[in-house]
Design a protein around this motif. Structure first.
Motif, short mmCIF file in Angstrom:
data_model
loop_
_atom_site.label_atom_id
_atom_site.label_comp_id
_atom_site.label_asym_id
_atom_site.label_seq_id
_atom_site.Cartn_x
_atom_site.Cartn_y
_atom_site.Cartn_z
N VAL A 210 0.85 -1.21 0.00
CA VAL A 210 0.00 0.00 0.00
C VAL A 210 0.88 1.25 0.00
CG1 VAL A 210 -1.74 1.30 1.29
CG2 VAL A 210 -1.88 -1.19 1.18
N ARG B 148 1.17 10.12 1.35
CA ARG B 148 2.01 9.65 2.43
C ARG B 148 1.31 8.51 3.18
NH1 ARG B 148 3.44 10.79 7.67
NH2 ARG B 148 1.47 11.86 7.98
N ASN C 96 1.71 3.05 11.82
CA ASN C 96 0.96 2.75 13.04
C ASN C 96 1.66 1.72 13.91
OD1 ASN C 96 -1.59 4.27 13.13
ND2 ASN C 96 -1.94 3.32 11.14
N SER D 259 -8.15 -2.85 7.30
CA SER D 259 -7.56 -4.01 6.62
C SER D 259 -6.07 -3.82 6.42
CB SER D 259 -8.15 -4.20 5.22
OG SER D 259 -9.51 -4.17 5.26
#
Ligand code: ADP
Length: 865
Positions: free
Chosen positions: A590, A600, A604, A626
């Motif tokens: 991703v 950007r 996490n 997801s």
């Protein structure tokens, strides 16, 4: 082919019987012809003209053909389309046939080889960055044996697994072709049926011993009966496909399936490990990670990612090597530059041993092996070498005598065609040099002759030329031909063309014979040298294969270091405790997709521990749930494959099994209902996940009605928390599940953040603690372009629903009093135990069939009312 009984038809039919369900390529001169249904299939796949030839039983025979010189290309397309092909060659010349059986004799033909997806060695038919695996599977007393090999490089692995694990093992291997015993009821759907007798363990053992010329297999490791039976099936199939000529097979390696991170087929597909969901490599984890500069490295990396490890020591070894290359960018760049130009010696070796090698393959081995030695010397001079490198470096050398021999024997760039000669270097063989000199002299003599004839005849346009039919001849324009036609001219007429006439002369004939004779001898001499060199290479096969494998491993490590440097990835810490601490984790695929559009990626954290092992993640659709789930699964997978990970810091407790499930409506499974698939997969997790496993569940329960879905999601979370006790990330849009936090103490609530700003939804893709405060479904709908009126209408419906919820307590009303999963399950077990007691007291032998049937009805009634 007129009539049914022509000799050719009889021959064709016999060969076709032998070819079975393979397409028969029937050699006729410069073409391979296909007939009947084979012709129809091939014409459709290859998009070539379907014609007919002669008749059979009064019907025209469908036919199509491909030219022999272009056959490889057509074969590649047929194989890709899932066909298998039997090649029937002419095994004698028309002259030999005439000598044998008179002027009408049919040329003898025989199937010389079966070309199938799993038995290819040709460079043109193989993908450089993808292994080509053939697998054989069978069952011996409830246990499955799996044998696999990549004959393009010769490696062969044997393993065994429980019958239930076979689909997962096959998914890991990703074979292009699978064979299995024909009578085996549980034969995997894609497997080609083979005779049962091929899969006998004593037969397998005998075949392995014969292949490697050993009296016992002990030196290779210990193999179970199931493994040997599968090996037997595999070698028998190779033997059949190669018509008795076996390809390169290295000593078998016994693989311990339990030393791998277990992932089933659904998990692999959902995580898009080596292939994206739409098929193909682009968009997969592999594509996002692969920075290898050699095909062999890319193949090794694909295998590493498909089968991550569970042995901490080996993982640390791999990581240490990546670290070594990571720490020295200059060394890495230099090395990768050298590797980039390295030929694929593993596959060149495969072709040479299979008897399909060319002079160019020998040249590749020469260049690759010499370069490997230089790489060894270069790396050996560097300090602080990690343990794994110390193991690999010695494997890069040891071929001095062979490379010297090949260097002396071969010209710098040998041709791909062996038949034309010209690949043995000057100075290697004095006799060959002399033959070449003779034909060289004769060629010069012919040039002199040409000048002399021009002088003598006064025809400036006279030329001495050469073609395949006439050999050497003298050619003059037709208008000058009369002079040479004169009986005493010394020239003999050979051919009259439209504008030219061709002649021979005694002198020319002599020189031409000299060239032909010397050329023939020279070709024979080169051929003999070729065989000799092939023999030397074959003798060194295991060492060469080890060099190829070591180079691949080095390329993988340097490539991973490169990827890590490029993306700011970190070296994960691997520990035994059941934790997962990721700081600043990212999803490599991703992130790469976003960076292409200049966006950007928001990093996490994730921190799971035995006390907080189940995260329930809420928040709006498109909020990044997801992505977060998957990035953590991928980080675990990468770490256990021995790679750096896309995070600022990672501490990973070894995972034994990895599961990834996506709610049914996300993927369009074919055949079974999507919800059924979802439940089958969920059942597998509940049955298999252990305290060391890591599970990601995305919107489970979504494939059915709201109440069913919520109830199932609720029960699944409870079961994972109470029974499986694995680390788990569970994404859901059922707000009601937050109540589980009250009863499940190792569960915590999280959400992806979003904000509404001036009526617009802003997705922050940022994970935060606590439950999601509200659902943003309507805002997402607006974002997606649902018309304003429709969204407004939905808003008024929602308001009513929410009013109703306030009054009744909503979907989850009453759930607070629900006994925990374990308590509820106990009650069920109790009921079950009554049945069990009755069954125990039963004397089955004393029942008549009628009584037994009645009893069965009764028990069933009891159990389900
Ligand atoms: P959800 O599962 O909550 O519906 P997804 O994980 O499918 O959401 O994410 C939707 C889209 O949001 C992704 O395709 C991606 O473009 C973007 N996205 C997801 N996570 C992030 C992130 N951490 N940073 C930036 N963009 C993200």
């Amino acid at each position: 082919m007129a009539g049914s009984a022509t000799p050719m038809m009889v021959q064709y039919q016999a060969l076709k019987r032998e070819a079975g369900d393979c397409l028969l390529f029937y050699r006729m001169g410069d073409f391979f012809e296909l007939f009947f249904d084979d012709a129809k299939t091939a014409a459709a796949v290859l998009d070539i003209a379907l014609t007919s030839r002669g008749e059979h039983d009064g019907q025209p025979i469908p036919m199509c053909g491909v030219p022999v010189h272009a056959a490889e290309n057509y074969l590649a397309r047929l194989i890709k389309a899932g066909c298998r092909v039997a090649i029937a060659e002419q095994v004698e010349t028309p002259e030999e046939a005439k000598k044998r059986g008179g002027s009408k004799a049919l040329v003898a033909r025989d199937i010389v080889r079966f070309v199938t997806a799993g038995t290819l060695t040709e460079e043109a038919l193989l993908e450089p960055r993808r292994a080509n695996v053939l697998a054989a599977v069978c069952e011996v007393r409830g246990t499955c044996g799996v044998a696999m090999c990549d004959i393009s490089t010769g490696r062969m692995d044997l393993e065994e697994c429980a019958a239930g694990e076979l689909p997962a093992v096959l998914a890991r291997i990703g074979a292009t072709e699978v064979v299995a015993p024909e009578e085996w009821a549980a034969r995997p759907g894609e497997a080609i049926p083979r005779p049962h007798g091929d899969f006998a363990s004593d037969e397998g053992e005998a075949r392995l011993k014969a292949v490697h010329g050993v009296a016992t297999l002990d030196g290779f490791g210990s193999f179970t009966r199931a493994m040997l039976a599968a090996a037997g099936g595999l070698i028998a199939y190779l033997d059949h496909a190669g018509r008795g000529k076996l390809p390169l097979l290295l000593p078998p390696v016994a693989q311990d399936g339990t030393a791998r991170l277990a992932m089933d087929a659904a998990t692999r597909a959902s995580l898009e490990v080596v292939e994206a969901q739409g098929g193909g490599r682009a968009g997969s984890l592999l594509a996002a990670v692969d920075r290898c500069v050699t095909g062999a490295g890319a193949r090794q990396l694909a295998e590493d990612l498909a089968a991550p490890l569970t042995d901490r020591a080996v993982i640390l070894d791999r990581l240490a090597l990546v670290h070594w290359f990571h720490a020295d960018p200059l060394l890495r760049a230099d090395l990768r530059d050298v590797l980039r130009h390295l030929p694929d010696i593993g596959r060149a070796l495969g072709r040479v041993v299979a008897g399909r090698g060319s002079p160019r393959d020998l040249g590749q081995l020469r260049d690759g092996l010499s370069e490997a030695r230089r790489i060894r010397d270069h790396l050996e001079a560097k300090p602080d070498r990690p343990a794994m490198l110390e193991e690999l470096l010695p494997k890069l050398g040891g071929h001095g005598a062979l490379t010297d021999l090949l260097s002396q024997a071969l010209v710098p760039s040998p041709p791909t065609e062996r038949g034309q000669g010209g690949f043995i270097a000057e100075g290697y063989d004095a006799a060959l040099d002399e033959l070449r000199q003779v034909s060289g002299n004769a060629r010069r003599a012919i040039a002199v002759l040409e000048a002399k004839y021009r002088d003598e005849t006064g025809i400036a346009a006279l030329k001495i030329r050469h073609n395949g039919v006439l050999g050497y001849f003298i050619e003059v324009p037709a208008k000058h031909a009369d002079r040479l036609m004169a009986p005493d001219s010394g020239f003999t007429h050979r051919q009259t063309m439209a504008g030219a006439v061709r002649f021979n002369s005694l002198h020319l004939h002599e020189e031409a014979s000299r060239i032909a004779e010397a050329g023939g001898h020279a070709l024979a001499a080169e051929d003999a040298h070729f065989e000799e060199l092939v023999g030397q290479v074959c003798a060194a096969r295991e060492g060469i294969a080890a060099t190829a494998a070591a180079l691949a491993r080095i390329d993988v490590a340097a490539g991973l270091a490169e990827r890590a440097a490029e993306g700011g990835w970190c070296r994960p810490e691997i520990v035994e405790q059941a934790c997962l601490e990721i700081e600043g984790g990212r999803h490599p695929v991703v992130e790469a997709a976003l960076s292409r559009t200049g966006e950007r990626f928001v990093a996490n954290d994730c921190t799971l521990s035995p006390d907080d092992r189940l995260w329930l993640i809420g928040g709006p659709n498109m909020g990044g749930k997801s992505t977060f789930l998957r990035q953590n699964a991928l980080i675990v997978l990468l770490a256990q494959a021995g790679a750096y990970v896309p995070a600022a810091r990672a501490r990973i407790g070894l995972v034994d099994r990895l599961f990834s499930r996506v709610g049914a409506s996300d993927n369009l499974a074919r055949g079974r209902s999507t919800f059924m698939v979802e439940m089958v997969e969920t059942a597998a997790i509940l049955a298999q996940a252990t305290e060391r496993s890591f599970v990601i569940l995305d919107e489970v329960g979504r494939g059915t009605s709201t109440y069913d879905g919520l109830a199932l999601a609720w029960a699944v979370v409870e079961a994972i928390h109470e029974r499986n006790k694995c680390r788990c990330l569970f994404a859901t849009h059922y707000h009601e599940l937050v109540r589980l936090a009250e009863t499940c103490d190792a569960l915590s609530l999280h959400h992806v953040r979003a904000r509404e700003w001036k009526g617009e939804l802003v997705l922050l893709h940022e994970l935060a603690e606590g439950p999601a405060d509200r659902s943003y479904g309507l805002a997402v709908a607006r974002l997606a372009g649902v018309p304003k009126e429709v969204v407004a209408r939905a808003k008024s419906v929602l308001d009513r629903l929410e009013k109703g919820r306030a009054q009744t307590g909503g979907l989850a009303a009453g759930l607070g009093d629900l006994p925990l999963f374990a308590a509820a399950a106990e009650a069920e077990v109790e009921q079950c135990d009554e049945l069990r007691e009755r069954l125990q007291g039963l004397d089955v032998d004393a029942l008549t069939p009628r009584e037994a049937l009645d009893l069965l009805y009764e028990l069933k009634r009891e159990a389900f009312t």
